[in-house]
Design an enzyme around this catalytic site. Structure first.
Site, PDB file in Angstrom:
ATOM      1  N   LYS A 102       1.895  -9.293  -1.855  1.00 30.07           N
ATOM      2  CA  LYS A 102       1.251  -9.360  -3.161  1.00 30.07           C
ATOM      3  C   LYS A 102       0.827  -7.721  -3.459  1.00 30.07           C
ATOM      4  CE  LYS A 102      -3.579  -9.432  -3.180  1.00 30.07           C
ATOM      5  NZ  LYS A 102      -3.907  -8.270  -3.244  1.00 30.07           N
ATOM      6  N   ASP A 151      -1.399  -4.872  -5.500  1.00 27.24           N
ATOM      7  CA  ASP A 151      -2.953  -4.668  -5.188  1.00 27.24           C
ATOM      8  C   ASP A 151      -3.396  -5.186  -6.582  1.00 27.24           C
ATOM      9  OD1 ASP A 151      -4.877  -4.188  -3.790  1.00 27.24           O
ATOM     10  OD2 ASP A 151      -3.925  -2.495  -2.590  1.00 27.24           O
ATOM     11  N   GLU A 152      -4.782  -5.246  -6.613  1.00 27.29           N
ATOM     12  CA  GLU A 152      -5.527  -5.619  -7.876  1.00 27.29           C
ATOM     13  C   GLU A 152      -5.501  -4.520  -9.008  1.00 27.29           C
ATOM     14  OE1 GLU A 152      -7.118  -4.852  -5.029  1.00 27.29           O
ATOM     15  OE2 GLU A 152      -8.192  -3.165  -5.405  1.00 27.29           O
ATOM     16  N   LYS A 204       0.923  -1.131   0.155  1.00 31.32           N
ATOM     17  CA  LYS A 204       0.172   0.032   0.020  1.00 31.32           C
ATOM     18  C   LYS A 204       0.738   1.116  -0.009  1.00 31.32           C
ATOM     19  CE  LYS A 204      -3.792  -2.133   0.658  1.00 31.32           C
ATOM     20  NZ  LYS A 204      -5.203  -2.382  -0.324  1.00 31.32           N
TER      21      LYS A 204
HETATM   22  C1  CAP Z   1      -6.946  -5.542   1.044  1.00 31.89           C
HETATM   23  C2  CAP Z   1      -7.185  -5.307  -0.392  1.00 31.89           C
HETATM   24  C3  CAP Z   1      -8.157  -6.487  -1.087  1.00 31.89           C
HETATM   25  C4  CAP Z   1      -9.253  -6.797  -0.510  1.00 31.89           C
HETATM   26  C5  CAP Z   1     -10.776  -7.103  -1.396  1.00 31.89           C
HETATM   27  C6  CAP Z   1      -7.663  -4.103  -0.464  1.00 31.89           C
HETATM   28  O1  CAP Z   1      -6.316  -4.373   1.624  1.00 31.89           O
HETATM   29  O2  CAP Z   1      -6.021  -5.467  -1.031  1.00 31.89           O
HETATM   30  O3  CAP Z   1      -8.181  -5.993  -2.499  1.00 31.89           O
HETATM   31  O4  CAP Z   1      -9.086  -7.919   0.355  1.00 31.89           O
HETATM   32  O5  CAP Z   1     -11.578  -7.879  -0.940  1.00 31.89           O
HETATM   33  O6  CAP Z   1      -7.046  -3.429  -1.722  1.00 31.89           O
HETATM   34  O7  CAP Z   1      -8.801  -3.959   0.023  1.00 31.89           O
HETATM   35  P1  CAP Z   1      -6.818  -3.867   3.173  1.00 31.89           P
HETATM   36  P2  CAP Z   1     -11.865  -9.574  -0.770  1.00 31.89           P
HETATM   37  O8  CAP Z   1      -6.031  -4.954   3.831  1.00 31.89           O
HETATM   38  O9  CAP Z   1      -5.777  -2.586   2.984  1.00 31.89           O
HETATM   39  O10 CAP Z   1      -8.065  -3.994   3.401  1.00 31.89           O
HETATM   40  O11 CAP Z   1     -10.595 -10.078  -0.220  1.00 31.89           O
HETATM   41  O12 CAP Z   1     -13.029  -9.771   0.001  1.00 31.89           O
HETATM   42  O13 CAP Z   1     -11.937  -9.664  -2.380  1.00 31.89           O
HETATM   43 MG    MG Z   2      -6.558  -4.988  -3.064  1.00 30.36          MG
END
Ligand code: CAP
Ligand code: MG
Length: 425
Positions: free
Chosen positions: A181, A183-184, A155
């Site tokens: 990992k 992020d998406e 992050k």
């Molecule tokens: C978690 C995360 C994931 C979420 C998506 C985010 O970050 O990387 O994308 O877990 O939800 O960007 O939110 P945080 P799910 O730990 O900062 O919340 O896993 O339910 O698909």
């Molecule tokens: Mg994410």
């Protein structure tokens, strides 16, 4: 002419065959339609039928390919449909979804339609590859056998340079994360190009392995247009990568099948976008169905929710998804279909989204040991920085394994103590 049109698909005496694909729907009929008729229409439009009898229909088609609505539960708006396997092209998930997850969602006769569950027959399972490594393979690679895995998402989601990204990753691994990992929404933007990020982050990975004596993995996000995705996967394989990550839903099932066919590495499946189709409880499809198809194609780890974090998803839902991806067999109940997984390996469930040390024991309590605990904000938001954030997560896991209350464990573990105080509310 055999009458194979919308009204003829209900057969409550039918006993499903081993080879049938069974789908369970919740059906809300539109005004003026009966529940039974709409269930029949759903079966027809998702297979061989259309709105009227057609002169081109022949008895063989009806006999061989017509599905049967064999179970109706109007009170709970539920029906089960058995589709003969001959209806489908095996090994082609887009085709299977164009049938069963296709036109039926847009018909006037159904106000809402929810694909709740699926029972995939062995023949169909065998036409896909399934996970290459699964839970056991990942545990073996990491040498971690009796605790949940701990991961982080670098992050901020996007915006760091490749150098900054690699440094954050190094700190997280050093502090105790098994996994780092992307992020998406990070792929290969100008501020952080894919190849450069990969090389620098893998260098950091090796360094952290040397210093901690622990194996580490990097889920690099290879999500892109199909040819480019394969190019990136090959680059990762050639340069010593140990895991790839894909946003499986925005990428599409076809590309996921292609990736699975072409890679030697484990696949981490991010589910960004799933709530577009699974959040409305009366319409779309459930995450359980998505998860079953992801396992059938062959991902090794998959986001399934936490029940306690920032994302929606009840405990029941998370547990049922976990069962579908980790068990060899799921039971038939009033609400669900059974599923035998035969030789298809189990997939690691990933709890992510708003995870931080305090909720670790709760998640382990209901999800068990075979879970990846992934915290982004819950690590990088630690007041002492990323390395301490990772330490606090590992301490929370150790305390849970030893069944020591976090508050107690925190008395001798300062990083955990600070984390607990930081996110008290
Ligand atoms: C978690 C995360 C994931 C979420 C998506 C985010 O970050 O990387 O994308 O877990 O939800 O960007 O939110 P945080 P799910 O730990 O900062 O919340 O896993 O339910 O698909
Ligand atoms: Mg994410």
């Amino acid at each position: 002419m055999t009458a194979v049109h919308y009204e003829n698909f209900v057969n409550l005496k039918y006993k499903p065959k081993e080879d049938d694909l069974i789908c369970q729907f919740r059906v809300t009929p539109a005004k003026g339609y009966s529940f039974k008729d709409v269930c029949s229409i759903v079966a027809g439009e998702s297979s061989v039928g259309t709105w009227t009898e057609v002169s081109t229909m022949n008895p063989q088609i009806g006999k061989l390919l017509a599905p049967k609505v064999y179970f109706l539960d109007e009170k709970n708006k539920r029906c089960r449909i058995a589709y003969p396997i001959e209806l489908f092209e095996l090994g082609n998930l887009p085709e299977i979804l164009s049938s069963v997850g296709g036109n039926i969602y847009g018909m006037n006769s159904a106000e809402e339609l929810r694909w709740e569950d699926v029972r995939i027959p062995e023949k169909m399972l065998n036409s896909f590859k399934g996970p290459q490594f699964g839970i056991e393979g990942i545990r073996k690679y990491l040498g971690v056998h009796n605790r949940p895995l701990v991961g982080t998402i670098v992050k901020p989601k996007v915006g760091l340079t490749s150098e900054e990204h690699a440094k954050v990753a190094y700190d997280a691994w050093k502090g105790g994360c098994d996994i780092v990992k992307d992020d998406e929404n990070l792929t290969s933007q100008d501020f952080n190009k894919f190849e450069k990020r990969f090389l620098l982050t893998m260098k950091a990975c090796k360094q952290a392995e040397k210093e901690t004596g622990e194996k580490k993995v990097y889920f690099i996000n290879c999500t892109a247009e199909c040819d480019e995705m394969i190019k990136r996967i090959k680059f990762v394989e050639k340069n010593g990568g140990n895991y790839i990550m894909l946003d499986i839903l925005t990428l599409g099932w076809s590309a996921l099948q292609t990736a699975r066919k072409h890679t030697k590495l484990p696949i981490h499946a991010h589910r960004a976008g799933h709530a577009m189709v699974d959040r409305n409880p009366e319409h779309g499809m459930t995450m359980e169905v998505i998860a079953q198809f992801a396992r059938m194609i062959g991902v090794d780890s998959l986001h399934i929710g936490t029940a306690y974090g920032k994302m929606s998803g009840s405990k029941d839902e998370v547990l049922h998804i976990e069962e579908e991806i980790e068990n060899k067999f799921t039971e038939q109940t009033k609400k669900n279909l059974s599923q035998k997984w035969f030789n298809v390996k189990p997939v690691f469930g990933v709890a992510s989204g708003g995870v931080y040390p305090e909720i670790v024991p709760k998640i382990i309590d209901f999800m068990g040991n075979d879970v990846v605990l992934q915290a982004g904000g819950g690590i990088h938001g630690h007041p002492f920085g990323t390395e301490s954030g990772a330490r606090a997560m590992r301490q929370a896991v150790s305390a849970s394994m030893k069944k020591i209350p976090l508050g107690e464990y925190a008395k001798t573990h300062v990083e955990l103590e600070v984390a607990l105080n930081t996110w008290k509310k």
